[in-house]
Motif scaffolding. Structure first.
Motif, PDB file in Angstrom:
ATOM      1  N   GLU A 128     -48.283  40.557 -55.119  1.00  0.00           N
ATOM      2  CA  GLU A 128     -47.583  41.844 -55.087  1.00  0.00           C
ATOM      3  C   GLU A 128     -48.575  43.005 -55.096  1.00  0.00           C
ATOM      4  O   GLU A 128     -48.400  43.996 -54.382  1.00  0.00           O
ATOM      5  CB  GLU A 128     -46.639  41.949 -56.275  1.00  0.00           C
ATOM      6  CG  GLU A 128     -45.778  43.202 -56.263  1.00  0.00           C
ATOM      7  CD  GLU A 128     -44.748  43.220 -57.364  1.00  0.00           C
ATOM      8  OE1 GLU A 128     -43.787  44.013 -57.251  1.00  0.00           O
ATOM      9  OE2 GLU A 128     -44.898  42.451 -58.340  1.00  0.00           O
ATOM     10  N   GLN A 129     -49.640  42.896 -55.883  1.00  0.00           N
ATOM     11  CA  GLN A 129     -50.650  43.952 -55.936  1.00  0.00           C
ATOM     12  C   GLN A 129     -51.414  44.056 -54.624  1.00  0.00           C
ATOM     13  O   GLN A 129     -51.707  45.153 -54.139  1.00  0.00           O
ATOM     14  CB  GLN A 129     -51.601  43.691 -57.102  1.00  0.00           C
ATOM     15  CG  GLN A 129     -50.944  43.886 -58.464  1.00  0.00           C
ATOM     16  CD  GLN A 129     -51.758  43.304 -59.612  1.00  0.00           C
ATOM     17  OE1 GLN A 129     -52.813  42.701 -59.398  1.00  0.00           O
ATOM     18  NE2 GLN A 129     -51.274  43.476 -60.834  1.00  0.00           N
ATOM     19  N   ARG A 130     -51.745  42.905 -54.040  1.00  0.00           N
ATOM     20  CA  ARG A 130     -52.433  42.922 -52.744  1.00  0.00           C
ATOM     21  C   ARG A 130     -51.545  43.539 -51.667  1.00  0.00           C
ATOM     22  O   ARG A 130     -52.012  44.308 -50.820  1.00  0.00           O
ATOM     23  CB  ARG A 130     -52.828  41.505 -52.343  1.00  0.00           C
ATOM     24  CG  ARG A 130     -53.859  40.854 -53.254  1.00  0.00           C
ATOM     25  CD  ARG A 130     -54.203  39.463 -52.748  1.00  0.00           C
ATOM     26  NE  ARG A 130     -55.044  38.727 -53.680  1.00  0.00           N
ATOM     27  CZ  ARG A 130     -55.545  37.520 -53.446  1.00  0.00           C
ATOM     28  NH1 ARG A 130     -55.296  36.918 -52.280  1.00  0.00           N
ATOM     29  NH2 ARG A 130     -56.301  36.915 -54.337  1.00  0.00           N
ATOM     30  N   CYS A 131     -50.284  43.173 -51.706  1.00  0.00           N
ATOM     31  CA  CYS A 131     -49.328  43.729 -50.755  1.00  0.00           C
ATOM     32  C   CYS A 131     -49.295  45.249 -50.854  1.00  0.00           C
ATOM     33  O   CYS A 131     -49.299  45.957 -49.838  1.00  0.00           O
ATOM     34  CB  CYS A 131     -47.945  43.138 -51.024  1.00  0.00           C
ATOM     35  SG  CYS A 131     -46.619  43.852 -50.046  1.00  0.00           S
ATOM     36  N   LYS A 132     -49.267  45.751 -52.074  1.00  0.00           N
ATOM     37  CA  LYS A 132     -49.199  47.202 -52.286  1.00  0.00           C
ATOM     38  C   LYS A 132     -50.433  47.901 -51.723  1.00  0.00           C
ATOM     39  O   LYS A 132     -50.325  48.993 -51.138  1.00  0.00           O
ATOM     40  CB  LYS A 132     -49.059  47.510 -53.777  1.00  0.00           C
ATOM     41  CG  LYS A 132     -48.849  48.987 -54.092  1.00  0.00           C
ATOM     42  CD  LYS A 132     -48.643  49.206 -55.562  1.00  0.00           C
ATOM     43  CE  LYS A 132     -48.301  50.667 -55.851  1.00  0.00           C
ATOM     44  NZ  LYS A 132     -49.287  51.625 -55.339  1.00  0.00           N
ATOM     45  N   ILE A 133     -51.610  47.304 -51.898  1.00  0.00           N
ATOM     46  CA  ILE A 133     -52.839  47.915 -51.380  1.00  0.00           C
ATOM     47  C   ILE A 133     -52.751  48.103 -49.873  1.00  0.00           C
ATOM     48  O   ILE A 133     -53.010  49.196 -49.343  1.00  0.00           O
ATOM     49  CB  ILE A 133     -54.061  47.047 -51.738  1.00  0.00           C
ATOM     50  CG1 ILE A 133     -54.324  47.078 -53.247  1.00  0.00           C
ATOM     51  CG2 ILE A 133     -55.305  47.537 -50.986  1.00  0.00           C
ATOM     52  CD1 ILE A 133     -55.389  46.100 -53.700  1.00  0.00           C
ATOM     53  N   LEU A 134     -52.367  47.030 -49.160  1.00  0.00           N
ATOM     54  CA  LEU A 134     -52.275  47.130 -47.696  1.00  0.00           C
ATOM     55  C   LEU A 134     -51.163  48.080 -47.267  1.00  0.00           C
ATOM     56  O   LEU A 134     -51.356  48.910 -46.369  1.00  0.00           O
ATOM     57  CB  LEU A 134     -52.025  45.748 -47.094  1.00  0.00           C
ATOM     58  CG  LEU A 134     -53.201  44.795 -46.962  1.00  0.00           C
ATOM     59  CD1 LEU A 134     -52.832  43.633 -46.057  1.00  0.00           C
ATOM     60  CD2 LEU A 134     -54.439  45.483 -46.424  1.00  0.00           C
TER      61      LEU A 134
END
Length: 233
Positions: A128-134
């Motif tokens: 979820e955190q990686r998704c938010k970054i992109l």
């Protein structure tokens, strides 16, 4: 959730149950590769097989335990169907499906249940955190991109507003960014404006390089005469 990142809604689930009750000879094969990787802890649908005897759910450990772990499961409440599957040659006399790896995974689940669930929770938070970054980076360029807001899984589904995704891939590749173009997800080879971007492989620190590369890609597109004409070709 591949490629759009969307999950079935409660309304859609009720509609499916109604349809199956009216069509009892219909079987639904549900590929639930990312079912346990939902970001929305308030709504995590169970395996769809739990809702109807006419649904067969397919799951895999390759997304929740270890990459490339070629082991999965079949879940159905349909006893007759399960007996038929169990009586097939590969199961009945062929030694089963991936028995060695299956035994290892079985031992992990039986003897390390808490650790297994902790790992899964960590993976969901990390994804979820990686998704938010992109996603945060892509939304900085609304004139170029329209991006989904995934409810789980590994991917962002993005619409290219100015150029076809194949043209975008040519430019992006020069700056070490790659993705699958939308035509790969259509039997008619359309969806030419769309592409799937994965956030599962790189760490959060690595993904921050995407901001720099995306800016260069956008600047190159804005400085190219082809930008306005590519989608009309």
């Amino acid at each position: 959730q591949n490629p759009t990142g969307e999950s079935i809604t409660s309304t859609q689930l009720r509609q499916l149950q109604t349809f199956l009750s009216r069509n009892p000879k219909t079987l639904v094969l549900s590929d639930e590769t990312y079912q346990m990787l939902s970001f929305d802890t308030g709504y995590i649908p169970q395996n769809l097989a739990t809702y109807s005897d006419n649904i067969i759910s397919l799951g895999t450990f390759s997304k929740i335990l270890a990459p490339s772990l070629r082991l999965g499961w079949i879940h159905t409440k349909n006893v007759d169907l399960m007996l038929k599957l169990k009586s097939t040659g590969v199961i009945n006399s062929g030694g089963g499906v991936n028995p060695f790896i299956g035994k290892i995974v079985c031992e992990i689940i039986n003897n390390m249940t808490d650790e297994f669930h902790q790992l899964k929770r960590f993976m969901v938070r990390e994804l979820e955190q990686r998704c938010k970054i992109l996603r945060d980076e892509i939304t900085k360029y609304p004139q170029h991109f329209e991006v989904s807001n995934p409810s789980g899984g590994y991917f962002l589904w993005v619409k290219s507003q100015k150029v076809k995704s194949t043209r975008l891939l040519e430019v992006a590749s020069r700056h070490k960014v790659s993705f699958l173009t939308g035509n790969n997800f259509s039997p008619n080879k359309d969806l030419e404006d769309y592409f799937r971007l994965s956030f599962s492989y790189y760490s959060q620190d690595d993904l921050r390089y995407f901001s720099i590369r995306l800016k260069v890609i956008v600047n190159e597109l804005d400085g190219t005469d082809e930008v306005e004409n590519t989608k009309g070709e």
